[in-house]
Each structure stands twice: as structure tokens, then as C-alpha cells.
Scaffold this motif. Structure first.
Motif, PDB file in Angstrom:
ATOM      1  N   LEU A   1      -7.596  12.447  -0.202  1.00  0.00           N
ATOM      2  CA  LEU A   1      -8.100  11.051   0.135  1.00  0.00           C
ATOM      3  C   LEU A   1      -6.840  11.220   1.836  1.00  0.00           C
ATOM      4  CD1 LEU A   1      -8.011   8.721  -2.349  1.00  0.00           C
ATOM      5  CD2 LEU A   1      -9.462  10.614  -2.293  1.00  0.00           C
ATOM      6  N   HIS A   2      -6.315  12.143   2.183  1.00  0.00           N
ATOM      7  CA  HIS A   2      -5.995  12.376   3.899  1.00  0.00           C
ATOM      8  C   HIS A   2      -5.580  13.689   3.729  1.00  0.00           C
ATOM      9  CE1 HIS A   2      -3.183   9.994   6.862  1.00  0.00           C
ATOM     10  NE2 HIS A   2      -3.844  11.266   6.358  1.00  0.00           N
ATOM     11  N   ARG A   3      -6.112  13.948   4.546  1.00  0.00           N
ATOM     12  CA  ARG A   3      -6.926  15.483   5.283  1.00  0.00           C
ATOM     13  C   ARG A   3      -7.538  15.335   6.512  1.00  0.00           C
ATOM     14  NH1 ARG A   3      -7.338  20.937   1.920  1.00  0.00           N
ATOM     15  NH2 ARG A   3      -6.490  19.998   0.968  1.00  0.00           N
ATOM     16  N   HIS A   4      -6.581  15.817   7.835  1.00  0.00           N
ATOM     17  CA  HIS A   4      -7.247  15.596   8.907  1.00  0.00           C
ATOM     18  C   HIS A   4      -8.423  16.579   8.989  1.00  0.00           C
ATOM     19  CE1 HIS A   4      -5.440  12.149  10.992  1.00  0.00           C
ATOM     20  NE2 HIS A   4      -4.552  12.596  10.040  1.00  0.00           N
ATOM     21  N   LEU A   5      -9.402  17.131   9.974  1.00  0.00           N
ATOM     22  CA  LEU A   5      -9.819  18.393  10.100  1.00  0.00           C
ATOM     23  C   LEU A   5      -9.159  18.606  11.525  1.00  0.00           C
ATOM     24  CD1 LEU A   5     -12.921  19.387   9.989  1.00  0.00           C
ATOM     25  CD2 LEU A   5     -13.520  18.117  11.905  1.00  0.00           C
ATOM     26  N   GLY A   6      -8.618  18.403  12.136  1.00  0.00           N
ATOM     27  CA  GLY A   6      -8.326  19.162  12.980  1.00  0.00           C
ATOM     28  C   GLY A   6      -6.930  19.246  12.524  1.00  0.00           C
ATOM     29  N   GLY A   7      -6.255  19.271  11.501  1.00  0.00           N
ATOM     30  CA  GLY A   7      -5.237  20.183  10.713  1.00  0.00           C
ATOM     31  C   GLY A   7      -5.649  20.742   9.552  1.00  0.00           C
ATOM     32  N   SER A   8      -6.870  21.371   9.525  1.00  0.00           N
ATOM     33  CA  SER A   8      -6.813  21.554   7.743  1.00  0.00           C
ATOM     34  C   SER A   8      -7.134  22.508   8.325  1.00  0.00           C
ATOM     35  CB  SER A   8      -8.022  20.943   7.242  1.00  0.00           C
ATOM     36  OG  SER A   8      -9.367  21.235   8.117  1.00  0.00           O
ATOM     37  N   VAL A   9      -7.393  24.074   9.417  1.00  0.00           N
ATOM     38  CA  VAL A   9      -7.617  25.074   9.567  1.00  0.00           C
ATOM     39  C   VAL A   9      -6.529  25.578   9.224  1.00  0.00           C
ATOM     40  CG1 VAL A   9      -8.293  26.613  11.312  1.00  0.00           C
ATOM     41  CG2 VAL A   9      -9.485  24.064  11.408  1.00  0.00           C
ATOM     42  N   VAL A  10      -6.162  26.404   8.253  1.00  0.00           N
ATOM     43  CA  VAL A  10      -5.024  27.208   7.410  1.00  0.00           C
ATOM     44  C   VAL A  10      -4.637  28.152   8.666  1.00  0.00           C
ATOM     45  CG1 VAL A  10      -5.622  27.230   5.314  1.00  0.00           C
ATOM     46  CG2 VAL A  10      -6.463  29.686   6.311  1.00  0.00           C
ATOM     47  N   PRO A  11      -3.768  28.942   8.886  1.00  0.00           N
ATOM     48  CA  PRO A  11      -2.632  29.848  10.224  1.00  0.00           C
ATOM     49  C   PRO A  11      -3.405  30.980  10.692  1.00  0.00           C
ATOM     50  CG  PRO A  11      -1.109  29.083   9.041  1.00  0.00           C
ATOM     51  CD  PRO A  11      -2.699  28.472   8.367  1.00  0.00           C
ATOM     52  N   ARG A  12      -4.463  31.248   9.314  1.00  0.00           N
ATOM     53  CA  ARG A  12      -5.550  33.113   9.375  1.00  0.00           C
ATOM     54  C   ARG A  12      -6.458  32.729   9.728  1.00  0.00           C
ATOM     55  NH1 ARG A  12      -3.509  38.235   9.410  1.00  0.00           N
ATOM     56  NH2 ARG A  12      -1.976  38.147   8.103  1.00  0.00           N
ATOM     57  N   VAL A  13      -7.509  32.158   9.602  1.00  0.00           N
ATOM     58  CA  VAL A  13      -8.367  31.907  10.195  1.00  0.00           C
ATOM     59  C   VAL A  13      -8.592  31.211  11.164  1.00  0.00           C
ATOM     60  CG1 VAL A  13      -9.958  29.781  10.105  1.00  0.00           C
ATOM     61  CG2 VAL A  13      -9.593  30.415   8.107  1.00  0.00           C
ATOM     62  N   LEU A  14      -7.901  30.484  11.899  1.00  0.00           N
ATOM     63  CA  LEU A  14      -7.300  29.526  13.525  1.00  0.00           C
ATOM     64  C   LEU A  14      -7.047  31.061  14.472  1.00  0.00           C
ATOM     65  CD1 LEU A  14      -7.789  27.600  15.249  1.00  0.00           C
ATOM     66  CD2 LEU A  14      -5.352  26.775  14.885  1.00  0.00           C
TER      67      LEU A  14
ATOM     68  N   TYR B   1     -12.917  16.028  -4.611  1.00  0.00           N
ATOM     69  CA  TYR B   1     -13.634  14.969  -4.008  1.00  0.00           C
ATOM     70  C   TYR B   1     -12.803  15.808  -2.704  1.00  0.00           C
ATOM     71  CZ  TYR B   1     -14.329  10.541  -1.668  1.00  0.00           C
ATOM     72  OH  TYR B   1     -14.651   9.630  -1.091  1.00  0.00           O
ATOM     73  N   LEU B   2     -13.418  15.168  -1.451  1.00  0.00           N
ATOM     74  CA  LEU B   2     -12.545  15.636  -0.549  1.00  0.00           C
ATOM     75  C   LEU B   2     -13.581  14.591   0.769  1.00  0.00           C
ATOM     76  CD1 LEU B   2     -10.321  17.233   2.055  1.00  0.00           C
ATOM     77  CD2 LEU B   2     -11.699  18.193   1.770  1.00  0.00           C
ATOM     78  N   GLU B   3     -12.132  13.964   0.976  1.00  0.00           N
ATOM     79  CA  GLU B   3     -12.320  12.849   2.209  1.00  0.00           C
ATOM     80  C   GLU B   3     -11.880  13.808   3.576  1.00  0.00           C
ATOM     81  OE1 GLU B   3     -12.003   8.679   0.321  1.00  0.00           O
ATOM     82  OE2 GLU B   3     -11.174   9.200   1.600  1.00  0.00           O
ATOM     83  N   LEU B   4     -13.002  14.007   4.807  1.00  0.00           N
ATOM     84  CA  LEU B   4     -12.320  14.843   5.589  1.00  0.00           C
ATOM     85  C   LEU B   4     -12.300  13.599   7.630  1.00  0.00           C
ATOM     86  CD1 LEU B   4     -13.824  17.816   6.398  1.00  0.00           C
ATOM     87  CD2 LEU B   4     -11.444  17.546   6.321  1.00  0.00           C
ATOM     88  N   ARG B   5     -11.140  13.507   7.838  1.00  0.00           N
ATOM     89  CA  ARG B   5     -11.115  11.976   8.944  1.00  0.00           C
ATOM     90  C   ARG B   5     -10.673  13.013  10.331  1.00  0.00           C
ATOM     91  NH1 ARG B   5      -6.579   8.461   6.523  1.00  0.00           N
ATOM     92  NH2 ARG B   5      -7.388   8.553   4.632  1.00  0.00           N
ATOM     93  N   TYR B   6     -11.146  13.044  11.139  1.00  0.00           N
ATOM     94  CA  TYR B   6     -10.707  13.303  12.325  1.00  0.00           C
ATOM     95  C   TYR B   6     -11.191  12.343  13.541  1.00  0.00           C
ATOM     96  CZ  TYR B   6     -16.270  14.043  12.759  1.00  0.00           C
ATOM     97  OH  TYR B   6     -17.581  13.946  12.017  1.00  0.00           O
ATOM     98  N   THR B   7     -11.249  12.144  14.721  1.00  0.00           N
ATOM     99  CA  THR B   7     -12.241  11.326  15.793  1.00  0.00           C
ATOM    100  C   THR B   7     -12.909  11.514  16.557  1.00  0.00           C
ATOM    101  OG1 THR B   7      -9.668  10.257  16.193  1.00  0.00           O
ATOM    102  CG2 THR B   7     -11.429  10.394  18.015  1.00  0.00           C
ATOM    103  N   PRO B   8     -14.574  11.914  15.788  1.00  0.00           N
ATOM    104  CA  PRO B   8     -15.418  12.757  16.825  1.00  0.00           C
ATOM    105  C   PRO B   8     -15.795  12.315  17.989  1.00  0.00           C
ATOM    106  CG  PRO B   8     -16.406   9.990  15.691  1.00  0.00           C
ATOM    107  CD  PRO B   8     -14.966  10.297  15.335  1.00  0.00           C
ATOM    108  N   TYR B   9     -14.833  12.147  19.216  1.00  0.00           N
ATOM    109  CA  TYR B   9     -14.726  11.661  20.900  1.00  0.00           C
ATOM    110  C   TYR B   9     -14.576  12.738  21.064  1.00  0.00           C
ATOM    111  CZ  TYR B   9     -14.512   9.436  25.435  1.00  0.00           C
ATOM    112  OH  TYR B   9     -14.941   9.348  26.819  1.00  0.00           O
ATOM    113  N   LEU B  10     -13.221  13.306  20.619  1.00  0.00           N
ATOM    114  CA  LEU B  10     -12.452  14.462  20.592  1.00  0.00           C
ATOM    115  C   LEU B  10     -12.863  15.172  20.474  1.00  0.00           C
ATOM    116  CD1 LEU B  10      -9.323  13.491  19.357  1.00  0.00           C
ATOM    117  CD2 LEU B  10      -9.846  13.059  21.840  1.00  0.00           C
TER     118      LEU B  10
END
Length: 337
Positions: A7-20, A90-99
Motif C-alpha cells: 500500500l505504500h510504494r513510491h514511484l521514484g524510489g521503486s526502481v531497483v539499482p541495477r535497472v536504474l 495488489y500495488l498502489e504507486l504514489r508520486y507527485t505527477p507535477y515532478l
């Protein structure tokens, strides 16, 4: 079968280091030169920080490369990993779309572009080969103007097919000087039928009882049982669920030992307050949800009975889960017919 909910996962912090890191090597010359070696990048990206504000600066690194053009690349890999390696249903992704809009645009143009970002995230999160229920939580932000935050709330109301709730983020110590604004935003959101959560009571500097009545869930909230246990009665009466993200508190310097969370779980269970165990920033931590479960168990923070209760609470408090039972119960019924 996928069994879990985050229920609490940030889009910005969800990218694993190898993919990034691979993205940098293939598509971003400046960042590839800054981080030529993967091992050094992983150490930099996942190491603990001294404060929450220092930790949140890492989000700007990912936000700088998450745009309308690149989001499908990151989200496909996020969904694939969540389904295959984490057994998420089930996954809820949270982020600020403006950014995720271009800084070259005016504020008005960036506000107008936010709907495009939400649509891209919504459509690319639905991957047929990895069947998972997904939804978005749009984050208002402590460092954005009121007009932008109000537009984010309006966008949540306008796009219910993709958005299930709003949040407030940006470092909880920064809310104080604008507390009236955020109360107004939450009142407005509730008046429009929007569900609510919020980063609150994460650190000792983020304790604002004035905001609690407007929240349906509490993002983190660990300082309530740790420092203000008298509030638990009201939290239980409002049926609010805490979104507890164990590894985060070590990475931000909020806690120096995971065992402090035993007090959080024990006091919440005694008071009848639900907890959903979450990842927060799975990529920044290089930690997936099953490891959060295992870590709490092996360090005797919780027992198996409490773990199961938290897993069930996550589905019960999920804003967009379409069933009245968690997937394990649905599977049991199907197999015993």
C-alpha cells in the motif's frame, strides 16, 4: 499465485539499482559518466542517510529521468519484478505527477501535462502477462505551491479509473508553516469523495494531530505508538491503518534498530489498530516485500500470527482492491469447490 499487497510504494524510489544504472549507461551520458561502475552506484544509491531530508534528495535523481517518454520503461520493469519476485496481487504507486513534467514549461503548462503523466502510469501499469491490480496515489508536496497541490487533488477526482487517493509528502518537518493549507486540501479532497492517506508521524518532527481526522490511512505513523500511545484509541475508532515501512526507518536515521518496531506492533495490536507492512522505496533499499516480512520475523519483531494479520489488513484497507477477500481466501475457495 500472487498473494500480497503493498500500500505504500513510491514511484521514484521503486526502481531497483541495477535497472536504474543500466538506464544511465544506455540513455544518459551525463549520469553514466557520473556513475561508471555499478558496485559504486549501488553503494551510493542504497546506503543509509542521516536524516529524512537527506534521504529524500535521492528521489530527485530518479525524478530527473522519469518523464512521459521514459516512464513506460521503468514501470514495466517495476511491475514485472513485483509480480515475479514479490508475489504481489495488489500495488498502489504514489508520486507527485507535477515532478514528472518538464521544468522548461510554465507552471500552468506543467499542471496541464499532469493528466498525461497519470494516464501513462495507469496504462503501462496494466501488463497482461503480469496480472496485478494497480492504482495510483497522487502526492501533494510540501515544497510545491498551493495552486499546484490543489490541481493535484482536482486531478485525482477527475481520473478515478487510475487514481485511488491523495497523499502529502515532501518531508514531514516542512508541513508546520503550511498546516492550514494542507487541512484545506484534505477537507476539499474528502468533499469530492477522494480517499486519503498522508506521510505523518514518521519522524519526531512530523507529528501533527490536526491532520489525523482527515486521513483514512496514515503513512508510517510509527511515532504514534512510540511517543503518543494515548492517540491509538482515536486511531482505532477511526479505523485508520498504519502503513509501516520497516527498512525506511533505518535508512533515514529515524530508528537505529529494527527492534524498536516491536513496540509499534505490540501497542497497535493491543489497541486494535491495523498495520500494513510496506516497502516505501523498494529500489532505494534494494529490498522487496517478502524480505520485509522475513526480517521482522527473524528479528522477533512480530510472530507469524501478527504477520498474517498485517497481510490481511493490507487488503482490507486497500483503496482499490475489487474483492471482499484477500487472494489467498479466494484461492482456497476455488480449490475446495
Amino acid at each position: 499465485m500472487a498473494l500480497y499487497a503493498d500500500l505504500h510504494r513510491h514511484l521514484g524510489g521503486s526502481v531497483v539499482p541495477r535497472v536504474l544504472w543500466r538506464y544511465f549507461q544506455r540513455r544518459d551520458l551525463e549520469l553514466s559518466e557520473r556513475f561508471p561502475d555499478y558496485a559504486e552506484f549501488e553503494e551510493f544509491y542504497t546506503r543509509s542517510r542521516n536524516t529524512l531530508d537527506e534521504y529524500l534528495e535521492l528521489h530527485t535523481l530518479v525524478e530527473s529521468v522519469q518523464s512521459a517518454e521514459t516512464l513506460p520503461y521503468f514501470i514495466y520493469r517495476l511491475i514485472r519484478g513485483a509480480y515475479i519476485f514479490e508475489n504481489l496481487a495488489y500495488l498502489e504507486l504514489r508520486y507527485t505527477p507535477y515532478l514528472r513534467t518538464s521544468e522548461a514549461l510554465s507552471q500552468t503548462q506543467r499542471i496541464d501535462e499532469m493528466a498525461k503523466i497519470v494516464e501513462i502510469v495507469g496504462k503501462t501499469s496494466r501488463v497482461p502477462e503480469y496480472p496485478m491490480v494497480t492504482s495510483q496515489i497522487l502526492c501533494t508536496h510540501s515544497r510545491l505551491p498551493y495552486a499546484v497541490n490543489r490541481a493535484i487533488v482536482d486531478l485525482a477526482a477527475q481520473m478515478p479509473e487510475y487514481v485511488c487517493a491523495i497523499d502529502v509528502a515532501g518531508g514531514d518537518s516542512h508541513y508546520a508553516e503550511r498546516l492550514d493549507e494542507f487541512i484545506q486540501l484534505y477537507e476539499y479532497a474528502r468533499s469530492r469523495g477522494i480517499k486519503t492517506t498522508g506521510h505523518l508521524y514518521e519522524t519526531p518532527d512530523g507529528c501533527y494531530p490536526e491532520l489525523l481526522p482527515y486521513l483514512m490511512r496514515i503513512g508510517h505513523g510509527i511515532q504514534i505508538p512510540l511517543r503518543y500511545p494515548h492517540l491509538l484509541k482515536d486511531v482505532a475508532a477511526r479505523n485508520q491503518c498504519l502503513e509501516v515501512c520497516p527498512t525506511t526507518y533505518l535508512k533515514t536515521g529515524t530508528l537505529d534498530d529494527l527492534h524498536h518496531l516491536k513496540t509499534v506492533f505490540d501497542r497497535c495490536f493491543d489497541a486494535g489498530v491495523d498495520i500494513a507492512i510496506c516497502t516505501d522505496n523498494a529500489g532505494l533499499h534494494n529490498v522487496r516485500l517478502p524480505f520485509e516480512y522475513e526480517n521482522l520475523l527473524t528479528q522477533d519483531v512480530i510472530d507469524f500470527r501478527q504477520l498474517q494479520a498485517c497481510q490481511e489488513a493490507a487488503f482490507r484497507h486497500a483503496f482499490a482492491w475489487p474483492h471482499d477477500q484477500p487472494p489467498a481466501s479466494l484461492l482456497t475457495e476455488a480449490l475446495t469447490r
